[in-house]
Scaffold this motif. Structure first.
Motif, short mmCIF file in Angstrom:
data_model
loop_
_atom_site.label_atom_id
_atom_site.label_comp_id
_atom_site.label_asym_id
_atom_site.label_seq_id
_atom_site.Cartn_x
_atom_site.Cartn_y
_atom_site.Cartn_z
N ARG A 208 4.77 -13.28 -23.99
CA ARG A 208 4.96 -12.60 -25.27
C ARG A 208 3.83 -11.60 -25.47
O ARG A 208 2.66 -11.98 -25.52
CB ARG A 208 5.00 -13.60 -26.42
N GLU B 150 1.96 -8.79 -27.76
CA GLU B 150 1.78 -8.44 -29.16
C GLU B 150 1.17 -7.06 -29.37
O GLU B 150 1.26 -6.50 -30.45
CB GLU B 150 0.88 -9.49 -29.84
N SER B 151 0.51 -6.50 -28.34
CA SER B 151 -0.16 -5.20 -28.49
C SER B 151 -0.35 -4.57 -27.13
O SER B 151 -0.10 -5.20 -26.09
CB SER B 151 -1.51 -5.37 -29.19
N ASP C 253 -2.54 -6.46 -24.78
CA ASP C 253 -2.09 -7.82 -24.47
C ASP C 253 -1.37 -7.81 -23.12
O ASP C 253 -0.15 -7.68 -23.05
CB ASP C 253 -1.17 -8.31 -25.59
N ASP D 195 9.19 -4.02 -33.09
CA ASP D 195 9.46 -3.04 -32.04
C ASP D 195 10.89 -3.11 -31.53
O ASP D 195 11.19 -2.54 -30.47
CB ASP D 195 8.48 -3.25 -30.87
N SER E 126 2.66 -0.76 -27.49
CA SER E 126 3.53 -1.79 -28.06
C SER E 126 2.94 -2.38 -29.34
O SER E 126 1.73 -2.39 -29.56
CB SER E 126 3.75 -2.91 -27.04
N PRO F 93 4.06 -5.95 -32.09
CA PRO F 93 4.79 -7.22 -31.95
C PRO F 93 6.29 -7.05 -32.18
O PRO F 93 6.68 -6.40 -33.14
CB PRO F 93 4.17 -8.09 -33.03
N PHE F 94 7.11 -7.60 -31.25
CA PHE F 94 6.61 -8.24 -30.05
C PHE F 94 7.57 -7.96 -28.91
O PHE F 94 8.75 -7.64 -29.13
CB PHE F 94 6.44 -9.76 -30.24
N TRP F 95 7.09 -8.09 -27.67
CA TRP F 95 7.90 -7.89 -26.46
C TRP F 95 7.89 -9.17 -25.64
O TRP F 95 6.90 -9.90 -25.60
CB TRP F 95 7.33 -6.75 -25.62
#
Length: 378
Positions: free
Chosen positions: A84, A86-87, A90, A117, A214, A216-218
């Motif tokens: 996961r 978040e930025s 990350d 996102d 990016s 949150p969240f991918w």
């Protein structure tokens, strides 16, 4: 006007599917998803021995046969095996020790975007949100780039296909069909064969995944596909100096109150090569990844009208030549996925409103493959 999605007991939930699996090897190869690296290496070694006993030796059929080993690069079980993100800072990673008789390696990356996102391709810059005192966190502009690293060195990147999940923009669009990729996320392949010269040293190497710009969240993970030399316990390999220039990106924005225009143009081209001397031949692999990105997001009518026009064009080339310079394989894949969204909110009766939406999304690829039927190795 910023998009929302329907998340409630009526429009959100799970579904059951039946899955059919095709196994290429009847005995199978089991690779653990977790555990110490040492135990994983033991299992890999046993798997290699098992595969070597089944496969013909000196095979150069690298592009038509399935991989001998598939090693997952993913998160832990209680998070669905996803990393996961978040930025932009990350970056998630996993250490892997590559079998020394690996002669080809391809990293297959999966990615999906959610939360703030989910509609990244339509997000305005943060300055627009601040100046208009908007409480939404769906900002940071309309550019995202998924990247892959090995030992903190970039080895590939891609602008992801803008999948629209069910309920996106106008939930009435997705009955009874869904948008492209909504139930079958596209994956992205990175041929990392040229980097085997850095990986076949019996050491653990760190494979990382991240997303530029990016929020949150991918959710990302990957599978590392490995093709083994069945005629040798180890191969020789060397990586030639790769060429990874920084992404070229230009941003232009202008707005007054809730009306504004935001444009982004970006491009990148990565090139690298390396050779592998196996029991069958000495082959040099040349790889080139290139993409061109254009985006235009506009707000009108005090923010009640929004248009998104995005174009992504990609070109991937992989060329394999023998030690004497003859062509063994050349593949070129050109991709194009344009997106157009026009959405406006109109006043209705009895405290209701009318949502007028128009969406156009397509995904096309053209592949050209050249193969030499007979390779002379000396």
């Amino acid at each position: 006007m910023l998009e929302t999605n329907a998340v409630d007991n009526v429009h959100t939930g799970g579904y059951l599917v039946n899955v059919s699996l095709l196994y290429y090897n009847h005995s199978g190869v089991r690779v653990p998803l977790s555990g110490a690296a040492k135990s994983s290496v033991i299992v890999y070694r046993e798997a290699i021995d098992s595969v070597n006993r089944q496969k013909p030796k000196n095979s150069l059929n690298l592009y038509e046969s399935p991989a001998d080993l598939i090693i997952p690069i993913s998160g832990i079980r209680n998070k669905g095996f996803w990393f996961r993100i978040e930025s932009v800072s990350d970056v998630h990673s996993k250490g892997i020790q590559i079998p020394r008789n690996t002669q080809k390696a391809v990293l297959e990356v999966y990615v999906s975007f959610h939360g703030n996102d989910e509609f990244w391709y339509s997000n305005p810059p943060d300055s627009y949100l601040r100046m208009n005192n908007l409480t939404t966190e769906r900002g940071h502009g309309a550019y995202r780039e998924v990247f892959v690293t090995i030992d903190d060195n970039l080895v590939g990147s891609v602008v992801p296909f803008p999948v629209i999940f069910t309920g996106g923009f106008n939930r009435l669009f997705w009955q009874p069909v869904v948008a492209i990729g909504a139930f079958n996320l596209p994956s992205y392949d990175f041929d990392v064969t040229p980097f085997l010269g850095l990986l076949l040293d019996r050491k653990i190497h760190i494979f990382g995944l991240g997303v530029i710009d990016s929020i949150p969240f991918w959710l990302v993970d990957a599978n590392l596909h490995l093709w083994l030399d069945h005629g040798s316990s180890a191969v020789e390999a060397k990586t030639v100096e790769p060429h990874f220039p920084a992404v070229s990106i230009q941003r232009r924005s202008s707005f007054k109150l809730l009306n504004g225009s935001f444009k982004i143009v970006a491009k990148r081209k990565n090139q690298f090569m390396g050779w592998v001397r196996s029991s069958g031949c000495n082959l040099t692999t040349h790889v080139s990844y290139e993409f061109k990105f254009r985006s235009s997001v506009k707000f009108k009518e005090n923010g009640t009208y929004k248009s998104v026009v995005q174009t992504v064009k990609t070109k991937t080339q992989v060329k394999v030549v023998s030690e004497i310079g003859s062509l063994v394989n050349r593949a070129s894949v050109k991709g194009n996925y344009p997106l157009t969204i026009v959405s406006s909110t109109l006043p209705g009766s009895k405290k209701k409103y009318i949502l007028d939406s128009n969406e156009c999304l397509s995904f096309s690829e053209r592949e050209i493959v050249e193969r030499l039927l007979f390779v002379l190795c000396i």
